[in-house]
Design a protein around this motif. Structure first.
Motif, mmCIF file in Angstrom:
data_model
loop_
_atom_site.group_PDB
_atom_site.id
_atom_site.type_symbol
_atom_site.label_atom_id
_atom_site.label_comp_id
_atom_site.label_asym_id
_atom_site.label_seq_id
_atom_site.Cartn_x
_atom_site.Cartn_y
_atom_site.Cartn_z
ATOM 1 N N PHE A 149 -50.579 -46.864 13.789
ATOM 2 C CA PHE A 149 -50.314 -48.038 14.618
ATOM 3 C C PHE A 149 -49.379 -48.957 13.832
ATOM 4 O O PHE A 149 -49.788 -49.626 12.894
ATOM 5 C CB PHE A 149 -51.623 -48.752 14.959
ATOM 6 C CG PHE A 149 -52.569 -47.934 15.787
ATOM 7 C CD1 PHE A 149 -52.491 -47.950 17.176
ATOM 8 C CD2 PHE A 149 -53.532 -47.143 15.180
ATOM 9 C CE1 PHE A 149 -53.358 -47.187 17.944
ATOM 10 C CE2 PHE A 149 -54.412 -46.381 15.943
ATOM 11 C CZ PHE A 149 -54.320 -46.407 17.331
ATOM 12 N N GLN A 150 -48.111 -48.966 14.222
ATOM 13 C CA GLN A 150 -47.097 -49.709 13.491
ATOM 14 C C GLN A 150 -46.901 -51.089 14.096
ATOM 15 O O GLN A 150 -46.815 -51.239 15.323
ATOM 16 C CB GLN A 150 -45.778 -48.938 13.494
ATOM 17 C CG GLN A 150 -45.885 -47.561 12.856
ATOM 18 C CD GLN A 150 -44.622 -46.737 13.036
ATOM 19 O OE1 GLN A 150 -43.695 -47.144 13.740
ATOM 20 N NE2 GLN A 150 -44.581 -45.560 12.421
ATOM 21 N N CYS A 151 -46.833 -52.093 13.245
ATOM 22 C CA CYS A 151 -46.686 -53.479 13.698
ATOM 23 C C CYS A 151 -45.329 -53.685 14.363
ATOM 24 O O CYS A 151 -44.286 -53.383 13.785
ATOM 25 C CB CYS A 151 -46.852 -54.427 12.519
ATOM 26 S SG CYS A 151 -46.473 -56.156 12.908
ATOM 27 N N ASP A 152 -45.346 -54.167 15.587
ATOM 28 C CA ASP A 152 -44.129 -54.531 16.315
ATOM 29 C C ASP A 152 -44.468 -55.760 17.157
ATOM 30 O O ASP A 152 -45.159 -55.659 18.168
ATOM 31 C CB ASP A 152 -43.656 -53.383 17.204
ATOM 32 C CG ASP A 152 -42.267 -53.641 17.785
ATOM 33 O OD1 ASP A 152 -41.915 -54.822 17.991
ATOM 34 O OD2 ASP A 152 -41.545 -52.666 18.059
ATOM 35 N N HIS A 153 -43.989 -56.919 16.729
ATOM 36 C CA HIS A 153 -44.347 -58.176 17.396
ATOM 37 C C HIS A 153 -43.823 -58.255 18.823
ATOM 38 O O HIS A 153 -44.296 -59.087 19.602
ATOM 39 C CB HIS A 153 -43.818 -59.369 16.585
ATOM 40 C CG HIS A 153 -44.482 -59.533 15.251
ATOM 41 N ND1 HIS A 153 -45.707 -60.144 15.103
ATOM 42 C CD2 HIS A 153 -44.092 -59.131 14.004
ATOM 43 C CE1 HIS A 153 -46.048 -60.145 13.822
ATOM 44 N NE2 HIS A 153 -45.084 -59.530 13.127
ATOM 45 N N ARG A 163 -50.213 -35.758 14.953
ATOM 46 C CA ARG A 163 -49.671 -37.002 14.392
ATOM 47 C C ARG A 163 -48.919 -37.772 15.477
ATOM 48 O O ARG A 163 -48.030 -37.216 16.139
ATOM 49 C CB ARG A 163 -48.750 -36.715 13.209
ATOM 50 C CG ARG A 163 -49.468 -36.027 12.041
ATOM 51 C CD ARG A 163 -48.526 -35.730 10.893
ATOM 52 N NE ARG A 163 -49.199 -35.000 9.821
ATOM 53 C CZ ARG A 163 -49.839 -35.583 8.817
ATOM 54 N NH1 ARG A 163 -49.858 -36.911 8.731
ATOM 55 N NH2 ARG A 163 -50.438 -34.852 7.892
ATOM 56 N N LEU A 164 -49.294 -39.042 15.626
ATOM 57 C CA LEU A 164 -48.684 -39.909 16.631
ATOM 58 C C LEU A 164 -48.293 -41.231 15.992
ATOM 59 O O LEU A 164 -48.962 -41.710 15.067
ATOM 60 C CB LEU A 164 -49.657 -40.177 17.788
ATOM 61 C CG LEU A 164 -50.205 -38.970 18.561
ATOM 62 C CD1 LEU A 164 -51.286 -39.433 19.534
ATOM 63 C CD2 LEU A 164 -49.089 -38.258 19.324
ATOM 64 N N ASP A 165 -47.221 -41.817 16.489
ATOM 65 C CA ASP A 165 -46.815 -43.177 16.126
ATOM 66 C C ASP A 165 -47.025 -44.085 17.329
ATOM 67 O O ASP A 165 -46.619 -43.734 18.446
ATOM 68 C CB ASP A 165 -45.354 -43.220 15.697
ATOM 69 C CG ASP A 165 -45.140 -42.635 14.315
ATOM 70 O OD1 ASP A 165 -46.140 -42.481 13.584
ATOM 71 O OD2 ASP A 165 -43.979 -42.328 13.965
ATOM 72 N N TRP A 166 -47.628 -45.248 17.087
ATOM 73 C CA TRP A 166 -47.917 -46.167 18.195
ATOM 74 C C TRP A 166 -47.501 -47.573 17.756
ATOM 75 O O TRP A 166 -48.135 -48.182 16.909
ATOM 76 C CB TRP A 166 -49.411 -46.135 18.528
ATOM 77 C CG TRP A 166 -49.727 -46.582 19.931
ATOM 78 C CD1 TRP A 166 -48.990 -47.427 20.695
ATOM 79 C CD2 TRP A 166 -50.849 -46.192 20.724
ATOM 80 N NE1 TRP A 166 -49.576 -47.596 21.924
ATOM 81 C CE2 TRP A 166 -50.724 -46.845 21.966
ATOM 82 C CE3 TRP A 166 -51.951 -45.368 20.493
ATOM 83 C CZ2 TRP A 166 -51.668 -46.694 22.974
ATOM 84 C CZ3 TRP A 166 -52.881 -45.216 21.501
ATOM 85 C CH2 TRP A 166 -52.741 -45.870 22.727
ATOM 86 N N ARG A 167 -46.431 -48.068 18.339
ATOM 87 C CA ARG A 167 -45.908 -49.391 17.981
ATOM 88 C C ARG A 167 -46.556 -50.456 18.855
ATOM 89 O O ARG A 167 -46.491 -50.399 20.083
ATOM 90 C CB ARG A 167 -44.389 -49.402 18.126
ATOM 91 C CG ARG A 167 -43.683 -48.451 17.169
ATOM 92 C CD ARG A 167 -42.239 -48.210 17.559
ATOM 93 N NE ARG A 167 -41.464 -49.426 17.558
ATOM 94 C CZ ARG A 167 -40.207 -49.527 17.990
ATOM 95 N NH1 ARG A 167 -39.605 -48.449 18.485
ATOM 96 N NH2 ARG A 167 -39.573 -50.666 17.948
ATOM 97 N N THR A 168 -47.175 -51.443 18.224
ATOM 98 C CA THR A 168 -47.890 -52.471 18.963
ATOM 99 C C THR A 168 -48.099 -53.709 18.089
ATOM 100 O O THR A 168 -48.233 -53.611 16.864
ATOM 101 C CB THR A 168 -49.260 -51.953 19.440
ATOM 102 O OG1 THR A 168 -50.005 -53.027 20.003
ATOM 103 C CG2 THR A 168 -50.058 -51.361 18.286
ATOM 104 N N LYS A 169 -48.137 -54.858 18.726
ATOM 105 C CA LYS A 169 -48.383 -56.113 18.004
ATOM 106 C C LYS A 169 -49.832 -56.222 17.531
ATOM 107 O O LYS A 169 -50.134 -56.993 16.614
ATOM 108 C CB LYS A 169 -48.054 -57.310 18.898
ATOM 109 C CG LYS A 169 -48.893 -57.384 20.171
ATOM 110 C CD LYS A 169 -48.421 -58.526 21.060
ATOM 111 C CE LYS A 169 -49.224 -58.584 22.361
ATOM 112 N NZ LYS A 169 -48.727 -59.668 23.257
ATOM 113 N N TYR A 170 -50.716 -55.445 18.132
ATOM 114 C CA TYR A 170 -52.126 -55.506 17.749
ATOM 115 C C TYR A 170 -52.388 -54.860 16.383
ATOM 116 O O TYR A 170 -53.492 -54.976 15.862
ATOM 117 C CB TYR A 170 -52.993 -54.839 18.817
ATOM 118 C CG TYR A 170 -52.796 -55.444 20.184
ATOM 119 C CD1 TYR A 170 -53.194 -56.751 20.444
ATOM 120 C CD2 TYR A 170 -52.191 -54.733 21.209
ATOM 121 C CE1 TYR A 170 -52.997 -57.323 21.695
ATOM 122 C CE2 TYR A 170 -51.989 -55.297 22.461
ATOM 123 C CZ TYR A 170 -52.390 -56.589 22.696
ATOM 124 O OH TYR A 170 -52.194 -57.153 23.929
ATOM 125 N N ALA A 171 -51.388 -54.186 15.819
ATOM 126 C CA ALA A 171 -51.528 -53.582 14.501
ATOM 127 C C ALA A 171 -50.967 -54.465 13.401
ATOM 128 O O ALA A 171 -50.992 -54.084 12.231
ATOM 129 C CB ALA A 171 -50.843 -52.216 14.464
#
Length: 315
Positions: free
Chosen positions: A162-166, A218-226
């Motif tokens: 879960f990658q941080c993306d504001h 393996r998955l990448d998930w961009r979200t501000k919640y991370a």
């Protein structure tokens, strides 16, 4: 009779068993940081295709990080246990039109009677790469036989970064099968705010054997919640909002107090007023109780008049 009653209760208990197996998406604490991934709940779907000389293989992965898949653990003729959180569904078709296969396999979650564990491993991405902010979640509990049916099944699991993306809620571009009204509304807002041509927040990276002889999705998930400080910033935003109204009330109170003090001082020095006469508009203030009584009486008379029957009255 007791066994029959227990069989009816089992489906209702499965979500509780899943959450009790060690991973609660809404309350994640790691290195004094708090994360809440519950806004990403729902059954999401992502498909990966591979083409060879003889076959075309489409693998659809369904995942629900906050609950079990339930009825969505079925894809056409392929099935996976409903108590799982992540499942894969493989459809392999021969290019010449002769032959093919479809099957499902569990990747993350408990088995059909609620046994086992997802063995959650949590790590901040900054501990892996100082330039990357987010959360790495590893979950297990599944199994996969590989390409050959005669092979022995090996353990399977998933690693989701879960990658941080504001700028992203994490719902952009997702194909979601089951979601509540709240999630639908968040998706609608996310799609409205997302720029045109925006890619999906959830991306497939790979599925294969890892060094420990486990099949890993393996998955990448961009979200501000991370983001590490999102929960704190959300709390500060609420306190700032409350602070604005508090200051508004304080300023209004100070303005009224200043008006009354200045008016009283002016009446005392200019007219030598005493008592109620000191207050500006003192007559009006004294009449407030009577004005309120008159208004209340009119309201009561209006309601009584509306409730009475029309027609002629006896003389």
């Amino acid at each position: 009779m007791r066994l029959q009653s227990a069989s009816y209760l089992l489906p209702a208990l499965l979500p509780s068993l899943a959450s009790a197996s060690g991973f609660d998406c809404a309350h994640i604490k790691l290195d004094n940081y708090k994360y809440d991934l519950s806004p990403l709940k729902g059954v999401h779907e992502i498909t990966h295709s591979v083409t060879t000389d003889d076959y075309e293989t489409n693998t659809t992965y369904r995942l629900n990080i906050c609950n079990i898949l339930g009825k969505n653990a079925r894809f056409g003729d392929a099935t996976c246990e409903s108590s799982r959180n992540v499942c894969g569904f493989v459809h392999r078709a021969a290019k010449d039109g002769n032959g093919g296969s479809t099957f499902g396999f569990p990747i993350v979650g408990l088995d059909h009677v609620g046994q086992g564990s997802k063995d959650p491993e949590l790590k901040r991405l900054k501990d892996i790469d100082p330039e990357t902010e987010g959360l790495r979640v590893k979950l297990e509990g599944g199994s996969y036989k590989g390409d050959g049916n005669d092979q022995k099944a090996k353990k399977a699991g998933a690693i989701i970064e879960f990658q941080c993306d504001h700028e992203r809620s994490g719902l952009e571009g997702l194909h979601t099968l089951a979601e509540d009204l709240e999630t639908k509304e968040r998706r609608r807002r996310a799609e409205e705010e997302a720029p045109k041509g925006n890619t999906s927040s959830l991306q497939f990276k790979s599925f294969g054997l890892s060094d420990d002889d486990t099949y890993i999705l393996r998955l990448d998930w961009r979200t501000k919640y991370a983001c590490d400080n999102y929960e704190d910033e959300k709390g500060e935003g609420a306190s700032k909002s409350w602070g604005f109204f508090t200051w508004l009330i304080i300023i209004a109170f100070l303005c009224i107090a200043a008006y009354l003090i200045f008016g009283s001082w002016l009446n005392y020095n200019r007219y030598g007023a005493r008592g109620w006469d000191l207050l500006p508009h003192g007559d009006t203030i004294r009449d407030v109780p009577y004005i309120f009584q008159d208004w209340l009486r009119r309201v009561i008379n209006t309601l009584q008049g509306a409730g009475s029957r029309g027609g002629y009255s006896a003389v």
